[in-house]
Design an enzyme around this catalytic site. Structure first.
Site, PDB file in Angstrom:
ATOM      1  CG  HIS A  63      -0.311   0.058   2.536  1.00 59.19           C
ATOM      2  ND1 HIS A  63       0.468  -0.956   3.045  1.00 59.19           N
ATOM      3  CD2 HIS A  63      -0.326   1.032   3.496  1.00 59.19           C
ATOM      4  CE1 HIS A  63       0.906  -0.625   4.247  1.00 59.19           C
ATOM      5  NE2 HIS A  63       0.445   0.579   4.537  1.00 59.19           N
ATOM      6  CG  HIS A  65      -0.252   4.360   4.818  1.00 58.54           C
ATOM      7  ND1 HIS A  65      -1.016   3.520   5.593  1.00 58.54           N
ATOM      8  CD2 HIS A  65      -1.054   5.428   4.518  1.00 58.54           C
ATOM      9  CE1 HIS A  65      -2.218   4.070   5.772  1.00 58.54           C
ATOM     10  NE2 HIS A  65      -2.260   5.213   5.120  1.00 58.54           N
ATOM     11  CG  ASP A  67       4.804   2.878   7.320  1.00 60.80           C
ATOM     12  OD1 ASP A  67       3.901   3.281   6.574  1.00 60.80           O
ATOM     13  OD2 ASP A  67       4.613   2.010   8.194  1.00 60.80           O
ATOM     14  CG  HIS A  68       4.317  -0.023   4.062  1.00 63.79           C
ATOM     15  ND1 HIS A  68       4.350  -1.378   4.313  1.00 63.79           N
ATOM     16  CD2 HIS A  68       3.807   0.544   5.190  1.00 63.79           C
ATOM     17  CE1 HIS A  68       3.874  -1.622   5.517  1.00 63.79           C
ATOM     18  NE2 HIS A  68       3.535  -0.465   6.077  1.00 63.79           N
ATOM     19  CG  HIS A 141      -4.177  -0.449   6.060  1.00 64.23           C
ATOM     20  ND1 HIS A 141      -4.109  -0.432   7.437  1.00 64.23           N
ATOM     21  CD2 HIS A 141      -3.179   0.370   5.641  1.00 64.23           C
ATOM     22  CE1 HIS A 141      -3.130   0.359   7.823  1.00 64.23           C
ATOM     23  NE2 HIS A 141      -2.544   0.862   6.754  1.00 64.23           N
ATOM     24  CG  ASP A 212       0.525  -1.743   7.506  1.00 60.44           C
ATOM     25  OD1 ASP A 212       1.403  -2.629   7.499  1.00 60.44           O
ATOM     26  OD2 ASP A 212       0.769  -0.539   7.694  1.00 60.44           O
ATOM     27  CG  HIS A 270       3.744  -2.866  10.485  1.00 61.04           C
ATOM     28  ND1 HIS A 270       2.821  -2.160  11.216  1.00 61.04           N
ATOM     29  CD2 HIS A 270       4.069  -2.071   9.440  1.00 61.04           C
ATOM     30  CE1 HIS A 270       2.588  -0.996  10.632  1.00 61.04           C
ATOM     31  NE2 HIS A 270       3.330  -0.907   9.553  1.00 61.04           N
TER      32      HIS A 270
END
Length: 313
Positions: A63, A65, A67-68, A141, A212, A270
């Site tokens: 996805h 976001h 942090d990914h 998510h 996530d 995570h």
């Protein structure tokens, strides 16, 4: 086949954990590395491993976001500097191509290799060849998020050499023909069917890597009979309501998915920065009450994915 964790933290980097990135090392199987998510500083983590960026063949983004994905532009650029000339395919939700192209355009970065984008819109098979099949499912998510299921094709059975020797079959080119399943005629007139001298096929391995997500049936579908399930564990036992509100999972929920799916091993990642040292290990202890073969992973941990499990796909 090995899984190497380049980042195991949630949200933002900490002293103990970088943000999310996972390498599926397929060097023996196809002389390649597949990455799953590329959080900030992934290329710094790679410098601490034996991974060579030019070996990275595919990148699967769960996805969008930060942090990914925030490590993606830098990694792509460095791959070009380090003699990476082979084509690269990036899979991910709608918008991943725009993110990469905009980053490269604004920074005036020119790559020495082509990138193919496969933007996902629904569940299904997204890649397959004679060695692997990869499928995805939508997870639950806050933004569109996918989990991935990697299924290795079965390996052909080995030629039963001792059985041939017992029949006084001379070694040489005949063995190669029999191994190919052909029917051959021996100098003494005997006719042998190669299929009678090949052992059972060795089942391929299954690796499931989730993004996530809240607890969802889609996770169990992806993890069915998996040799390894990589599942997020942002929250601990007793924090189910908080996990639901933030669109994440607890260690207990991850264990429930692993048990429901009949997975062989559960690796929890995570991990929130709230859990360090013994507190992080406690996540695994909680999960083991439901699914015994559970471990909380750390940055740069490497796990072999062994043969020996059967699959029923």
């Amino acid at each position: 086949m090995q899984i190497e964790f380049l980042g195991t933290g949630a949200g933002s980097p900490s002293k103990q954990r970088n943000v999310t990135s996972i390498a599926l090392r397929l060097l023996e199987e196809r002389n390649a590395i597949w990455l799953f998510d590329v959080g900030e500083a992934t290329q710094h983590q790679i410098l601490r491993t034996t991974i060579r960026p030019r070996k990275i063949e595919k990148i699967f983004i769960t996805h969008l976001h930060g942090d990914h994905i925030f490590g993606l532009p830098g990694l792509l650029s460095s791959r070009s500097f380090q003699s990476g000339e082979g084509a690269l395919t990036i899979y991910g939700p709608r918008g991943v191509a725009d993110f990469v192209k905009t980053s490269l355009r604004v920074s005036e970065t020119k790559l020495g290799y082509p990138i193919k984008f496969v933007e996902l819109t629904d569940a299904g098979v997204i890649f397959e060849d004679d060695t692997f099949q990869v499928s995805c499912e939508k997870l639950d998510h806050k933004i569109e998020c996918f989990g991935y299921r990697v299924v290795e094709r079965d390996h052909p059975g080995e030629l039963q050499v001792e059985k041939l020797r017992a029949l006084n079959v001379p070694s040489g080119p005949l063995y190669g023909q029999l191994k190919a399943g052909k029917t051959v005629k021996l100098p003494d007139g005997r006719v042998l069917d190669g299929k009678d001298f090949i052992g059972a096929a060795q089942p391929g391995r299954i690796v499931t890597i989730l993004g996530d997500t809240r607890k969802t049936d889609a996770s169990a579908v992806l993890a069915k009979d998996a040799d390894v399930l990589v599942h997020e564990s942002t929250f601990a036992k007793g924090e189910g309501k908080m996990a639901h509100n933030y669109y994440h999972s607890t260690s207990i929920q991850a264990a429930q998915i692993a048990k429901k799916a009949h997975a062989k091993r559960l690796l929890l990642t995570h991990i929130s920065a709230r859990y360090t040292g013994k507190l992080a290990n406690e996540l695994a202890y909680q999960a083991r009450d439901i699914f015994e073969n559970t471990r909380v992973v750390n940055d740069l941990d490497v796990f072999e994915v062994p043969f020996g499990s059967s699959k029923t796909d």
